[in-house]
Scaffold this motif. Sequence first.
Motif, PDB file in Angstrom:
ATOM      1  N   LEU A   4       0.900  -1.094  -0.032  1.00  0.00           N
ATOM      2  CA  LEU A   4       0.152   0.102  -0.228  1.00  0.00           C
ATOM      3  C   LEU A   4       0.749   1.256   0.031  1.00  0.00           C
ATOM      4  CD1 LEU A   4      -2.573   1.478  -0.005  1.00  0.00           C
ATOM      5  CD2 LEU A   4      -2.831   0.981   2.461  1.00  0.00           C
ATOM      6  N   ILE A   5       1.841   1.199   1.017  1.00  0.00           N
ATOM      7  CA  ILE A   5       2.877   2.397   0.754  1.00  0.00           C
ATOM      8  C   ILE A   5       3.433   2.730  -0.442  1.00  0.00           C
ATOM      9  CG2 ILE A   5       4.984   3.310   1.998  1.00  0.00           C
ATOM     10  CD1 ILE A   5       4.233   1.778   4.489  1.00  0.00           C
ATOM     11  N   VAL A   6       3.847   1.741  -1.190  1.00  0.00           N
ATOM     12  CA  VAL A   6       4.548   1.718  -2.658  1.00  0.00           C
ATOM     13  C   VAL A   6       3.423   1.984  -3.530  1.00  0.00           C
ATOM     14  CG1 VAL A   6       5.529   0.497  -4.358  1.00  0.00           C
ATOM     15  CG2 VAL A   6       6.123  -0.250  -2.064  1.00  0.00           C
ATOM     16  N   LEU A   7       2.161   1.702  -3.649  1.00  0.00           N
ATOM     17  CA  LEU A   7       1.289   2.132  -4.481  1.00  0.00           C
ATOM     18  C   LEU A   7       0.624   3.631  -4.200  1.00  0.00           C
ATOM     19  CD1 LEU A   7      -0.739  -1.101  -5.021  1.00  0.00           C
ATOM     20  CD2 LEU A   7       0.730   0.095  -6.346  1.00  0.00           C
ATOM     21  N   LEU A   8       0.607   4.063  -2.906  1.00  0.00           N
ATOM     22  CA  LEU A   8       0.102   5.358  -2.577  1.00  0.00           C
ATOM     23  C   LEU A   8       0.232   6.576  -3.589  1.00  0.00           C
ATOM     24  CD1 LEU A   8      -1.830   6.504  -0.736  1.00  0.00           C
ATOM     25  CD2 LEU A   8       0.154   7.070   0.697  1.00  0.00           C
ATOM     26  N   PRO A   9       1.734   6.784  -3.840  1.00  0.00           N
ATOM     27  CA  PRO A   9       2.114   7.849  -4.634  1.00  0.00           C
ATOM     28  C   PRO A   9       1.141   7.888  -5.979  1.00  0.00           C
ATOM     29  CG  PRO A   9       4.053   7.231  -3.763  1.00  0.00           C
ATOM     30  CD  PRO A   9       2.900   6.178  -3.272  1.00  0.00           C
ATOM     31  N   PHE A  10       1.116   6.717  -6.605  1.00  0.00           N
ATOM     32  CA  PHE A  10       0.503   6.083  -7.993  1.00  0.00           C
ATOM     33  C   PHE A  10      -0.969   6.624  -7.765  1.00  0.00           C
ATOM     34  CE2 PHE A  10       4.271   3.722  -8.173  1.00  0.00           C
ATOM     35  CZ  PHE A  10       5.131   4.560  -9.222  1.00  0.00           C
ATOM     36  N   LEU A  11      -1.567   6.369  -6.814  1.00  0.00           N
ATOM     37  CA  LEU A  11      -2.822   6.433  -6.482  1.00  0.00           C
ATOM     38  C   LEU A  11      -3.396   7.949  -6.294  1.00  0.00           C
ATOM     39  CD1 LEU A  11      -3.599   3.616  -3.919  1.00  0.00           C
ATOM     40  CD2 LEU A  11      -4.226   3.552  -6.507  1.00  0.00           C
ATOM     41  N   LEU A  12      -2.504   8.636  -5.773  1.00  0.00           N
ATOM     42  CA  LEU A  12      -2.673  10.124  -5.728  1.00  0.00           C
ATOM     43  C   LEU A  12      -2.577  10.732  -7.110  1.00  0.00           C
ATOM     44  CD1 LEU A  12      -0.891  10.907  -2.479  1.00  0.00           C
ATOM     45  CD2 LEU A  12      -3.365  10.664  -2.751  1.00  0.00           C
ATOM     46  N   VAL A  13      -1.567  10.503  -7.918  1.00  0.00           N
ATOM     47  CA  VAL A  13      -1.314  10.990  -9.340  1.00  0.00           C
ATOM     48  C   VAL A  13      -2.526  10.675 -10.200  1.00  0.00           C
ATOM     49  CG1 VAL A  13      -0.037  11.024 -11.232  1.00  0.00           C
ATOM     50  CG2 VAL A  13       1.169  11.046  -9.022  1.00  0.00           C
ATOM     51  N   ALA A  14      -3.062   9.364  -9.993  1.00  0.00           N
ATOM     52  CA  ALA A  14      -4.346   8.990 -10.752  1.00  0.00           C
ATOM     53  C   ALA A  14      -5.461   9.703 -10.523  1.00  0.00           C
ATOM     54  CB  ALA A  14      -4.537   7.704 -10.757  1.00  0.00           C
ATOM     55  N   CYS A  15      -5.618  10.568  -9.316  1.00  0.00           N
ATOM     56  CA  CYS A  15      -6.640  11.137  -8.910  1.00  0.00           C
ATOM     57  C   CYS A  15      -6.716  12.702  -9.439  1.00  0.00           C
ATOM     58  CB  CYS A  15      -6.817  11.206  -7.417  1.00  0.00           C
ATOM     59  SG  CYS A  15      -6.980   9.579  -6.614  1.00  0.00           S
ATOM     60  N   THR A  16      -6.169  13.015 -10.499  1.00  0.00           N
ATOM     61  CA  THR A  16      -6.057  14.216 -11.169  1.00  0.00           C
ATOM     62  C   THR A  16      -6.816  14.122 -12.565  1.00  0.00           C
ATOM     63  OG1 THR A  16      -3.986  14.181 -12.080  1.00  0.00           O
ATOM     64  CG2 THR A  16      -4.217  15.125  -9.831  1.00  0.00           C
ATOM     65  N   THR A  17      -7.444  15.202 -12.988  1.00  0.00           N
ATOM     66  CA  THR A  17      -7.887  14.931 -14.385  1.00  0.00           C
ATOM     67  C   THR A  17      -7.755  16.666 -14.946  1.00  0.00           C
ATOM     68  OG1 THR A  17     -10.255  15.872 -13.807  1.00  0.00           O
ATOM     69  CG2 THR A  17      -9.803  13.489 -14.011  1.00  0.00           C
ATOM     70  N   THR A  18      -7.485  16.655 -16.238  1.00  0.00           N
ATOM     71  CA  THR A  18      -7.071  17.903 -16.678  1.00  0.00           C
ATOM     72  C   THR A  18      -7.899  18.188 -17.918  1.00  0.00           C
ATOM     73  OG1 THR A  18      -4.813  17.676 -15.982  1.00  0.00           O
ATOM     74  CG2 THR A  18      -5.175  19.494 -17.625  1.00  0.00           C
ATOM     75  N   THR A  19      -8.678  19.369 -17.856  1.00  0.00           N
ATOM     76  CA  THR A  19      -9.551  19.843 -19.070  1.00  0.00           C
ATOM     77  C   THR A  19      -8.987  21.042 -19.471  1.00  0.00           C
ATOM     78  OG1 THR A  19     -11.370  18.664 -17.851  1.00  0.00           O
ATOM     79  CG2 THR A  19     -11.805  20.170 -19.864  1.00  0.00           C
ATOM     80  N   GLU A  20      -8.744  20.983 -20.840  1.00  0.00           N
ATOM     81  CA  GLU A  20      -8.285  22.466 -21.485  1.00  0.00           C
ATOM     82  C   GLU A  20      -9.672  23.288 -21.542  1.00  0.00           C
ATOM     83  OE1 GLU A  20      -6.004  24.191 -25.356  1.00  0.00           O
ATOM     84  OE2 GLU A  20      -5.893  21.956 -24.802  1.00  0.00           O
ATOM     85  N   ILE A  21      -9.476  24.382 -21.371  1.00  0.00           N
ATOM     86  CA  ILE A  21     -10.442  25.467 -21.484  1.00  0.00           C
ATOM     87  C   ILE A  21     -10.222  26.336 -22.788  1.00  0.00           C
ATOM     88  CG2 ILE A  21     -11.555  27.551 -20.403  1.00  0.00           C
ATOM     89  CD1 ILE A  21     -10.605  26.377 -17.560  1.00  0.00           C
ATOM     90  N   ASN A  22     -10.934  26.470 -23.419  1.00  0.00           N
ATOM     91  CA  ASN A  22     -10.944  27.330 -24.870  1.00  0.00           C
ATOM     92  C   ASN A  22     -11.697  28.764 -24.580  1.00  0.00           C
ATOM     93  OD1 ASN A  22     -10.810  28.410 -27.313  1.00  0.00           O
ATOM     94  ND2 ASN A  22     -11.845  27.072 -28.207  1.00  0.00           N
ATOM     95  N   ARG A  23     -10.696  29.672 -24.440  1.00  0.00           N
ATOM     96  CA  ARG A  23     -11.198  30.991 -24.171  1.00  0.00           C
ATOM     97  C   ARG A  23     -11.454  32.030 -25.372  1.00  0.00           C
ATOM     98  NH1 ARG A  23     -13.737  30.899 -19.488  1.00  0.00           N
ATOM     99  NH2 ARG A  23     -12.366  30.313 -17.867  1.00  0.00           N
ATOM    100  N   GLY A  24     -10.847  31.307 -26.263  1.00  0.00           N
ATOM    101  CA  GLY A  24     -10.931  32.259 -27.893  1.00  0.00           C
ATOM    102  C   GLY A  24      -9.875  33.170 -27.975  1.00  0.00           C
TER     103      GLY A  24
END
Length: 75
Positions: A4-24
């Motif tokens: 669990l300690i080894v996997l924790l950093p990978f789980l935290l990184v997987a909890c992000t999503t990125t969406t590009e915003i088109n402002r024009g």
Amino acid sequence: MNKLIVLLPFLLVACTTTTEINRGNGKKQFLIACGASTPWSICYDKANEVCPSGYNDVSKSGGFNRKELTVECIK
């Protein structure tokens, strides 16, 4: 327990999503959503990844379910 300690950093990184915003206006903005228990540093690491030349914070909010960081890339 050690697994669990080894996997924790990978789980935290997987909890992000990125969406590009088109402002024009030609500027790139991104909404980065992170899990509520994810440290802000993970959100900022993602901002550095999507804006390698740097960025300005547009907004930052934290709620019960998630944190949101909106950044605008510097060209």
